[in-house]
Every structure is written in C-alpha cells, then in structure tokens.
Design an enzyme around this catalytic site. Structure first.
Site: not given
Ligand code: BGC
Length: 841
Positions: A274-276
């Site tokens: 994922t992105d953060w």
C-alpha cells in the site's frame, strides 16, 4: 494460430493512395504473462515452500504489514530478515526515527540528489533512465535498503497536479519505454524497485478519497501501459498502490486492478504494497491481492488491517489460509531475487564521483531549449562582460522539498552558483531580487513553519461560523494567499511563524473581499482595510502571524521588506538596462510542485510574469529559464527571444544549466508534457472533471497532446518540442514489413549545422480509418542519436502490432483494425518532417 504466425501470413505492406481497407484483425491476447526471465530458479521455489512450511501463523502475518515506518517484519529463527524500505524516486531519502516521522538527524544518511523523473522523461533517452536507476539502486543498497519506493509513473493529466514532477510526463508510451530500463537498472543492484502509484493517482486534491472512474479503454491505453511495461518487460518486483479509489473501492484492494489485471493478465509474481495509510478493509484487501500494508500514523502495528484482524478472519474461517500463504510466498520470492538470503549480495556505493557525474549528465540531457530567436543562446563569454541574474530560482535549492521524495544531499549547485563556477572572474555576475509590482504573498523564504513535507507553510483552519468555535477542517497552505474556488462563505484562520531576513520597516498590505484581519504576535495590525501599514521587525526574530477571514472571496497578504533586499522596479530596471545579458531563473518551487496539494492555478507565483515582462521591455538579451515540474502560463512569451525549461535538476542542476546556457552542452531535451497556453484549455478543466469527489476522465484516451490536437487548441509549446544549437535534416523514410509481424521504419538524419548535437527522432502513428475514435497522432517510437556536424546516420524504428492497436471494450483485448495507417516522423509533434501511409493487414 499464434500472433506471429497470423501476422506473418497476413502482413502486407504497401504505400497507399486512397486505399479503403476494412478487414479487421483481432489481436490474440499477446504477451499476457511476464516475458522476463526473472532470476527465479526452481531452487528458490522449493526453498520458499520449505520456509513456508516451517512458519507459524503469527510469523507469516508479521511479513505482511509494517513493523516501523519503513520496515516490515522478520523471522530471524529461519533466516528471514527485516525488509527495509526508503523513498524515493530521485534519491534515497534521509533516515527518520523508527516509530515517528522526525528526522533521525544522522551524519551518515546523505545521498545523491538525482534529477526527478520528469527530467529523465525530458531526456527521451533510455540511457539516462539506466543511469538514473543505477545510481538509485546502488545508493539504496549502500544505505541498507531492500526496496526503493519508486519510480513513479502516473500520468501528468493535469498541470495543477502537485506530483507531476515525480513522474514521467503525459505520454503512456514514453513513460513505458523509460520505466523499463529504470527498473532493470535499480534491480541489478539487488534492490526491488517499487513502481508507484498503481493506479490513477492523477490529482492530490482529496487524494485519499477521490474516486477514479475511467472507461476500461482509457485505463488500458493511458493509465496502465507504464505499469504494464514495468512488470512485463522490466520485471519489477514491487508495486505501490495508489491512495485514490477506483470505482468506489480503494485501488489497493480493487479486484479488477490487482487480481484481474496485475496478477492475472500480467502474471506479476512480486508484491503489491500500500501507500502509507490507505482506506482498506481486511477482507477485500486480503482476497483481492494486497500483499503488504504500510502506514503513517498507526501506533500499534497489530492494529493494521492485515495484522490482528486478518489473523482473526483466518482463524474464524472467513479467509482461507492459502490467501496469506500466497502473500508470504511472493515476499520470500522477492527476498531471494534481491539477494536478501545471499551473503554475496551487492553492497552498493554512495555519493561517488561517478554518481555526481551521472546526476549532471541526466540534468544536461533533460534541459529543453524552448525558444532561441536570433541565436541569443548560447551566451558567448568573450562577447559578454556582465550578466544580471534574477528570479526566485537563481539561488534556490530544491532537494529538500516536495514531500516524500525529499533528499538530503551533500550539496546542491544552484543556477547562480553554476554560472559562477563556469564563468569565474571572466564575466561580472550581479544577482538582484525584484519586488513584485502588485501585492503578492509573503515569499516562502520568510516562513519558519513547515508542514510534514518540509515545505514552508501556513496552517489553515476552517470554522463553522463567525465565532470561530467549531473547527470543521484544517490543512496547510504554502502562500499567504487563499483562493476560494467554490464561492461559498468561509470562516478561516491562518497562521505562520515569519522570520524577517532584514531588520527595519516592513510594509504590510492585504487585498481581499469580505472581512480580513491580521494579528502579529497577538496585536491587530490590519483590520478590514487595504491601506498599507508599516511595522518595525527584526531580522531572524520569529513573529506569529495570524489572519482571520470571513467571506466568499480570495485574499492575499503581501509585504515589502526593507533595506534593498527586494529592489523596486526602477532600481532593478536600471541594472537591467546596463547588463550585457540577463538570465531570469524563474518558475515554481516545491512550494508549488509537491506531494499532498495541487496548485490552484497555472500562473507563475509571486508576480514573476510582471517582473519578466518588465525586464524584457528594457533588455532584449534576456533569457528566461523555467525551473518547474509542471506547466506554467507564459503571457510574456512573444516578447522573449530565448526561453529554456530546466526542470528540477538534482544536485548538479546549476552546473548543468550553465553548461547548456554557455554552449558547453548542446541542449537535446524534449518536452514530455504539453505546455498549454492557459489552464482553461486543459481537458480536465474544460470538461469540468476536476473536483474532490470523482474523476470521470471525461476526455477518455485524449490525454495531453491528444486532446489539444483533437480540439484544435493552440498550445504554448507542443509535446516533444525542444530546439538545439544545431539543425537536423530528415530524409529517405522507408517502411518495411518484417516476417515477425512488426513494421520497420528507417530514415536518414543529418546534422546540418555547425556543432555536434543530439536529436530525438519521434514517430507518431495515426489509424486512418477506425471503428472507434482514435487520437490524431500517438507517440509509438523514438530514439536519440548524436551526430557530428555534417554527419548522417540511419535511424531504425519498429512498430509492433500492439502499437497499432486500441483496447477493444467489446472483446476486452488489444485489437488492431487491418488497413491504412499513417506514420509521422519528426522533431516534435508540431515539427513533423516525414510522413507516409502504409497498409497493415
Ligand atoms: C507517498 C508515497 C511515499 C510514502 C512513504 C506517501 O505519502 O504517497 O509516494 O512513498 O508516503 O513516504
């Protein structure tokens, strides 16, 4: 019948005059699986199975979510080490603390600040992408990283988009061709590239909530090709999902994007992380193919969606254990392939002379000469004795800004320093700062408060009513200027700590509609008045500025600082008249080009247009250099004889620019984006498709130049444009069918000028007759050649069946329609030198 057999049989090619071909040829789904022989050996696979069999449920779960801000769990008893990640696309980011975002303040975490990927894209040179990837990979290894969070290949759909500078421009073919060598070069260093952000991250406005809803054809033809190439040709080991939603669900857990396309059709064997901090839920994320969850604010790592809750659902039988096993297998596969299990793993190098030269070479190759009437450039130091340097980017360093891609480099050469390095004492260089004619925001140089990306910023809070009791939202804003885009009444408080650079009388003035008040250290200085007020402020002292605003309009707070720091018009024009040459380094900065916020307009900030215009009116020998990662309007362009686009150039930016301006390097960059005349010409704006809720991609496949051509809208500078100090001639186009189903194009390119130079030969294709609407021209080939004066070289380009195809929504496959196509070859989209029709059966 395989594709090559069918095309071998059917391909017939001829020059066509008025041929009306109607046969259709369905393209069997070619190249569906990864073509790359990833270093995966059967041995790895059996070792992976053996490790998997020995792991407990908790140990497996520990591998699928973060255990710090930038690392993922380990199973040391089995020799499985923690995986360490780092931003970002143009250098290895400095270290932060393990469990919070504060810088670790190490002395040992400097890295080479490379030119961002827009600059690589502007080079149109696969060798530059290789050079870039190689430095990035090598430095990441040297810093002990296993994954580098880049390259980014989202498409530049909108000039306002804050992250355009991190990506590779507006054309899917260009980005696809460049991302492959970049990924390969990174991974040759035993580091996994993490191609981001999959997919459709095309705006920062409500980036975690906006719903992207393109048609399937638009998705396939425009927004996926670079990812597809990274996976299938580059062999990327990791992808990072986008923040945005895709048809109502977060991109990281979209069955269509991940299971059907990435892991299904493309046969991706690596990991999707994922992105953060993304909005996902355990079930959908787990079963729809997300492998690793990373985050920003989670305090207890077991609270991750893919941690305790995932375990509960497996134990309860809601999710099959094999779902987790698949993720662990992939993670281990990446670890084996990047040498994490191998003692002889590469160890990389950092901040070497070689990396420094690479940074400068990439920057030099990306500089675009937009205009050069009367051969104003290159400047000849034997003729010019004095240069006046102006503009906000003359002495500005950019590496430490922009968001997660920020870099701590050992040094950064500014344009002013670059000129001084190149000219020594031979030419007198004077640097002046200009006071804008109109009220313009307090420059970022004075703002001591910063938001998390490191950008100087004001905090902005919105309230429910005039008493400022209930806060509805808060954010940040980089300028003391607020633009009310929706016209609704707002109750705003905005604050920043300001540190003057000079002591003395500062003149503060506001422009607004509605009610406006300014407090400095709690003292009300401006109250509903546009009259300038004067305040005595001390250099270096911190002052708390607070603005209160109620109304439906825009407002701006500006100031004039004392002591000749910013010169009034008459003063700088007097210097401008006397100088032999002027170089204005303007453009944007990472106050504008940055993660998390989009720009609100396409204009140059801080009154630059007026200042440039003023300079051009007194000295024709003025060169305007734009340092920016996104398009800007240039209302003064007709007046200017020479305009250069310099991008952000990394730590060697100033040296690279000086080399081009002085002719030591012949410019060869080409625009990887169109420069529109004005924002209202841009598709997303004209079609009213830019908002916080959803992006419909109403222009469909007509991104960038495809849109301007289709709509017959004039642009400021076209896609692919870039001049040289020499000239090139194009001759002898030959189009030949090959037995493998491809089409070969050859032509001769000659350097007809007096100096050595590089030319990017560009091939655009048009399907003359089509059952679906197709762009008038699409880039389908390019190559960069270097030629001595008078030298001719034969250039060869190849078209593959896919290059002639569109995504057919009725059969869900790539398909070309046999018949007539036209090939256009030239120096830019608007400077096509050769064209020829051919029939492809
Ligand atoms: C960005 C990513 C970045 C990550 C880690 C996010 O905010 O969107 O591109 O890699 O942070 O810093």
């Amino acid at each position: 019948m395989s594709l090559s057999q069918s095309t071998q049989l059917l391909l017939a090619i001829s020059l066509v005059y008025g041929c009306n071909a109607t046969t259709e040829q369905s393209l069997e789904k070619p190249e569906q699986k990864s073509q790359v022989q990833l270093d995966k050996t059967p041995d790895f696979e059996s070792q992976i199975e053996s490790l998997l069999a020995q792991m407990t449920l908790d140990e497996k779960l520990g591998l699928v979510h973060a255990d710090s801000k930038f690392s993922i769990g380990a199973v040391e008893r089995l020799g499985i080490h923690e995986m360490v990640l780092s931003d970002g696309p143009h250098g290895v980011r400095y270290e932060i603390n393990r469990h919070d975002w504060a810088p670790a303040n190490l002395e040992s975490d400097h890295s080479t600040y490379l030119p961002p990927l827009t600059t690589v894209a502007a080079s149109w040179d696969v060798e530059m992408a290789t050079l870039h990837g190689n430095v990035l990979g090598s430095e990441a290894r040297h810093r002990g990283k296993d994954f580098i969070l880049g390259p980014g290949v989202n498409m530049a759909r909108l000039p306002l988009y804050g992250r355009n500078f991190e990506y590779m421009g507006e054309d899917p073919y260009l980005a696809a061709k460049l991302v492959v060598p970049e990924v390969k070069a990174i991974q040759q260093n035993d580091v996994a590239a993490t191609v981001k952000h999959y997919a459709l991250n095309t705006q920062e406005l409500n980036r975690t909530g906006v719903d992207a809803r393109p048609s399937e054809r638009t998705l396939r033809e425009v927004y996926l090709p670079a990812f597809e190439a990274a996976v299938k040709e580059g062999g990327a080991w990791a992808l990072m999902g986008a923040y945005n939603n895709y048809y109502g669900t977060n991109a990281n857990q979209s069955k269509h994007l991940v299971m059907d396309i990435l892991k299904g059709e493309w046969g991706f064997e690596g990991v999707l992380m994922t992105d953060w901090n993304v909005n996902i839920n355990t079930f959908d994320a787990a079963v729809n193919g997300l492998d690793i969850e990373m985050g920003t604010d989670v305090k207890n790592y077991n609270d991750y969606v893919l941690a305790d809750n995932f375990k509960k659902m497996i134990v309860n039988g809601d999710i099959e254990p094999s779902v987790l096993d698949d993720k662990v297998r992939r993670i281990l596969r990446v670890q084996f392939n990047i040498g994490m299990m191998d003692k002889s793993r590469k160890s990389g190098q950092r901040n070497t002379q070689e990396h420094k030269v690479a940074a400068r070479t990439i920057a030099e190759n990306g500089v675009v000469l937009l205009k050069n009437d009367d051969n104003v450039l290159p400047l000849d130091p034997t003729q010019i004795k004095s240069i006046l340097v102006m503009g906000p980017n003359a002495d500005k360093a950019h590496g430490a800004g922009g968001g997660s891609s920020e870099i701590k480099s050992l040094y950064e050469i500014t344009p002013l320093q670059g000129l001084k390095n190149a000219l020594g004492n031979d030419v007198e260089i004077t640097f002046l700062r200009a006071q804008p004619d109109d009220i313009s925001p307090i420059p970022a140089d004075f703002i001591a408060t910063r938001h998390w990306t490191g950008t100087p910023a004001w905090n902005i809070s919105f309230y429910q009513g005039r008493r400022y009791k209930t806060k509805t939202s808060e954010s940040w804003i980089v300028n003391s200027e607020y633009k009310n885009s929706d016209g609704a009444k707002k109750y705003i408080k905005m604050s920043a700590t300001i540190k003057p650079l000079r002591s003395g009388e500062h003149i503060l003035q506001a422009e607004f509609g509605g009610e406006f008040a300014l407090y400095v250290d709690g003292r009300r200085m401006i109250s509903d008045s546009r009259r300038p007020v004067s305040m005595n402020l001390m250099a270096g002292k911190a002052y708390d500025f607070e603005i209160e605003y109620q109304g439906k309009n825009n407002f701006v707070l500006g100031w004039q600082s004392p002591g000749g720091l910013f010169l009034e018009k008459e003063q700088y024009l007097a210097a401008a008249k006397k100088a032999d040459a002027i170089i204005y380094f303007g453009g944007l900065s990472h106050a504008d080009d940055r993660e998390a916020i989009d720009r609100t307009d396409m204009k140059l900030p801080n009154g630059q247009d007026q200042i440039i215009s003023n300079l051009l009116s007194v000295n024709a020998n003025t060169t305007v250099v734009m340092v920016a990662g996104s398009a800007v309007e240039m209302p003064w362009v007709e007046q200017a004889k020479s305009v250069v686009w310099g991008w952000y150039g990394g730590q060697e930016a100033g040296n690279a620019l000086a080399n081009v301006l002085l002719g030591k390097v012949n410019p060869s960059g080409k625009m990887p984006i169109t420069l529109p005349k004005q924002l209202s010409d841009v598709a997303a704006i004209k079609l009213d498709d830019y908002n916080a809720t959803e992006s419909l991609y109403k222009e469909g496949v007509f991104i960038g130049y495809r849109w301007f051509e289709q709509q017959q809208i004039d642009t400021l500078f076209p896609f692919g444009h870039g001049l040289s100090y020499t000239t090139f001639d194009y001759q002898n186009l030959m189009i030949t069918p090959l037995s493998d189903g491809n089409v070969k194009l050859t032509l001769d390119v000659k350097n007809t000028g007096l100096v050595k130079g590089k030319e990017v030969v560009q091939l655009y294709v048009h399907d003359v007759e089509s059952s679906v609407e197709r762009p008038l021209k699409e880039l389908k080939g390019f190559t960069k050649v270097e030629l001595n004066p008078g030298e001719t070289q034969q250039v060869a380009l190849t078209l593959k069946p896919r290059d002639l195809s569109f995504w057919d929504e009725s059969t869900n496959a790539w398909r070309y329609e046999a018949g007539e196509f036209e090939a256009f070859i030239g120096s830019s989209l608007a400077d096509l030198r050769l064209n020829q029709r051919f029939v492809y059966q």
